[in-house]
Structures are given as structure tokens and as C-alpha cells.
Design a protein around this motif. Structure first.
Motif, PDB file in Angstrom:
ATOM      1  N   ASP A 201       0.823  -0.998   0.081  1.00 59.46           N
ATOM      2  CA  ASP A 201       0.018   0.396   0.219  1.00 59.46           C
ATOM      3  C   ASP A 201       0.319   1.280   0.185  1.00 59.46           C
ATOM      4  N   GLY A 202       0.341   2.341  -0.518  1.00 57.73           N
ATOM      5  CA  GLY A 202       1.093   3.877  -0.420  1.00 57.73           C
ATOM      6  C   GLY A 202      -0.549   4.734  -0.935  1.00 57.73           C
ATOM      7  N   LEU A 203       0.817   5.892  -1.140  1.00 60.26           N
ATOM      8  CA  LEU A 203       0.434   7.033  -1.282  1.00 60.26           C
ATOM      9  C   LEU A 203       1.191   7.746  -2.851  1.00 60.26           C
ATOM     10  N   VAL A 204       0.045   8.311  -3.592  1.00 64.03           N
ATOM     11  CA  VAL A 204       0.553   8.123  -4.574  1.00 64.03           C
ATOM     12  C   VAL A 204       1.440  10.256  -3.893  1.00 64.03           C
ATOM     13  N   SER A 205       2.559  10.657  -4.587  1.00 63.58           N
ATOM     14  CA  SER A 205       3.419  11.502  -4.334  1.00 63.58           C
ATOM     15  C   SER A 205       3.338  12.255  -5.443  1.00 63.58           C
ATOM     16  N   HIS A 206       3.864  11.844  -6.359  1.00 61.98           N
ATOM     17  CA  HIS A 206       4.442  12.783  -7.844  1.00 61.98           C
ATOM     18  C   HIS A 206       3.538  12.199  -8.683  1.00 61.98           C
TER      19      HIS A 206
ATOM     20  N   VAL B 268       4.241   7.799 -12.164  1.00 68.49           N
ATOM     21  CA  VAL B 268       4.262   8.301 -10.648  1.00 68.49           C
ATOM     22  C   VAL B 268       4.934   7.608  -9.471  1.00 68.49           C
ATOM     23  N   GLY B 269       4.449   9.432  -8.720  1.00 63.47           N
ATOM     24  CA  GLY B 269       6.214   8.251  -7.569  1.00 63.47           C
ATOM     25  C   GLY B 269       4.929   8.247  -6.372  1.00 63.47           C
ATOM     26  N   VAL B 270       5.241   6.619  -5.610  1.00 65.98           N
ATOM     27  CA  VAL B 270       4.018   6.520  -4.613  1.00 65.98           C
ATOM     28  C   VAL B 270       5.161   5.933  -3.818  1.00 65.98           C
TER      29      VAL B 270
ATOM     30  N   THR C 193       9.918   5.722  -1.338  1.00 63.56           N
ATOM     31  CA  THR C 193       9.460   5.744  -3.065  1.00 63.56           C
ATOM     32  C   THR C 193       9.516   5.484  -3.694  1.00 63.56           C
ATOM     33  N   VAL C 194       8.677   4.384  -4.333  1.00 64.12           N
ATOM     34  CA  VAL C 194       8.305   3.335  -5.926  1.00 64.12           C
ATOM     35  C   VAL C 194       8.571   4.583  -6.724  1.00 64.12           C
ATOM     36  N   TRP C 195       8.899   4.125  -7.711  1.00 64.19           N
ATOM     37  CA  TRP C 195       8.646   5.063  -9.049  1.00 64.19           C
ATOM     38  C   TRP C 195       8.113   4.483 -10.298  1.00 64.19           C
ATOM     39  N   VAL C 196       7.023   4.398 -10.537  1.00 64.72           N
ATOM     40  CA  VAL C 196       6.612   3.542 -11.426  1.00 64.72           C
ATOM     41  C   VAL C 196       6.426   4.462 -13.003  1.00 64.72           C
ATOM     42  N   TRP C 197       6.221   3.497 -14.196  1.00 64.11           N
ATOM     43  CA  TRP C 197       5.733   4.902 -15.292  1.00 64.11           C
ATOM     44  C   TRP C 197       5.090   3.637 -15.853  1.00 64.11           C
ATOM     45  N   SER C 198       3.864   3.834 -16.468  1.00 63.82           N
ATOM     46  CA  SER C 198       3.247   3.480 -17.422  1.00 63.82           C
ATOM     47  C   SER C 198       2.945   4.536 -18.814  1.00 63.82           C
TER      48      SER C 198
ATOM     49  N   ASN D  92       0.040  -2.183 -15.630  1.00 67.29           N
ATOM     50  CA  ASN D  92       0.468  -2.757 -16.076  1.00 67.29           C
ATOM     51  C   ASN D  92       2.281  -1.556 -16.057  1.00 67.29           C
ATOM     52  N   VAL D  93       2.951  -1.348 -14.819  1.00 71.01           N
ATOM     53  CA  VAL D  93       3.666  -0.216 -15.007  1.00 71.01           C
ATOM     54  C   VAL D  93       5.480  -1.186 -14.843  1.00 71.01           C
ATOM     55  N   LEU D  94       5.992   0.234 -14.920  1.00 68.91           N
ATOM     56  CA  LEU D  94       7.698   0.120 -14.663  1.00 68.91           C
ATOM     57  C   LEU D  94       8.372   0.180 -13.688  1.00 68.91           C
ATOM     58  N   VAL D  95       8.880  -0.802 -12.824  1.00 67.53           N
ATOM     59  CA  VAL D  95       8.973  -0.271 -11.362  1.00 67.53           C
ATOM     60  C   VAL D  95      11.233   0.260 -11.702  1.00 67.53           C
ATOM     61  N   ALA D  96      11.159   1.538 -11.801  1.00 69.63           N
ATOM     62  CA  ALA D  96      12.172   2.397 -12.521  1.00 69.63           C
ATOM     63  C   ALA D  96      13.355   2.366 -11.267  1.00 69.63           C
ATOM     64  N   ALA D  97      12.605   2.652  -9.909  1.00 69.25           N
ATOM     65  CA  ALA D  97      13.015   3.055  -9.502  1.00 69.25           C
ATOM     66  C   ALA D  97      12.959   3.260  -7.270  1.00 69.25           C
ATOM     67  N   LEU D  98      13.684   3.146  -6.977  1.00 66.91           N
ATOM     68  CA  LEU D  98      13.404   3.489  -5.243  1.00 66.91           C
ATOM     69  C   LEU D  98      13.954   4.296  -5.115  1.00 66.91           C
TER      70      LEU D  98
END
Length: 123
Positions: free
Chosen positions: A48-53, A60-62, A80-85, A116-122
Motif C-alpha cells: 500500500d502507498g500514497l501517490v506523491s508525484h 508516478v511516485g508512490v 518512494t517507488v517510481w513507476v512508469w506507464s 501494468n507499470v515499469l518499476v524504475a527506481a526505489l
């Protein structure tokens, strides 16, 4: 996002023609039925998380929520997990919105919607 994991930029490229739906099932592109099912079949792997960016470029930053150490049933912000769609998610997510990220099957849950997202960075 400037510090992308090697190969991330190549995955972000899509060869479909403008106006056509994306046919790629690579991370960040079309969510396959199988991916949706295996993510649903492994509920313990959702974080679980909250969208930050949110950006129009699909990023999308979660901010992941972690249980409070005091054990009072509260949660505190964590990493913070960064995902891309490939899809522009600006109409579906906004800062502060609760979401979940699947730890194995690169899926973002926004209410009943799945992406479907790409998890790019933590970080």
C-alpha cells in the motif's frame, strides 16, 4: 527520471502507430489477462502507498506505507517507488490518492483499475 536502470529506456519505447492501442505487454504497457490474474492471486505481495508525484510523461511516485513501529495500528511513510506507464495516468491518479504496487508482477492498483507499470527506481 535521469538515473534509469540499464534497459529501462528501451522498454519505454513503443512502436505502435499514433491512435492505435499499444500491443506490447512489456512492463509499463498493456496489462495482460494473465498478469492481472496472477497479481490478484497473490494478495500478500501488494504494498500500500500514497501517490506523491504524477507527471504527464507517465511517471508516478508512490510513497509506500509501513506499519508504525509503536504498533498502534497507524502507518507511516516509507520508501518512494517510481513507476512508469505508457498510458497517461494523470486522469486516474493524483497526489495523496491511496494505491497499491504489486511487489512481483509490476502492477499498480488504483481502486478497481489495474495498470501494468515499469518499476524504475526505489529511493
Amino acid at each position: 527520471m535521469t538515473n534509469l536502470t540499464p534497459g529501462v529506456a528501451a522498454v519505454m519505447q513503443c512502436t505502435h502507430a499514433h491512435g492505435e492501442s499499444c500491443a506490447s505487454s512489456a512492463p509499463g504497457h498493456t496489462l495482460s489477462a494473465l498478469q492481472e490474474r496472477v497479481a490478484a492471486a497473490t494478495p500478500s505481495k501488494w504494498r500500500d502507498g500514497l501517490v506523491s508525484h504524477v507527471s504527464a510523461g507517465g511517471w508516478v511516485g508512490v510513497e509506500l506505507l509501513q506499519p508504525n513501529e509503536a504498533g498502534a495500528g497507524e502507518t507511516v511513510g516509507g520508501e518512494t517507488v517510481w513507476v512508469w506507464s505508457h498510458s497517461d495516468l494523470t486522469a486516474s491518479v493524483s497526489p495523496g490518492l491511496p494505491v497499491a504496487v504489486h511487489a512481483i508482477y509490476h502492477t499498480l492498483a488504483v481502486g478497481r483499475e489495474r495498470f501494468n507499470v515499469l518499476v524504475a527506481a526505489l529511493g
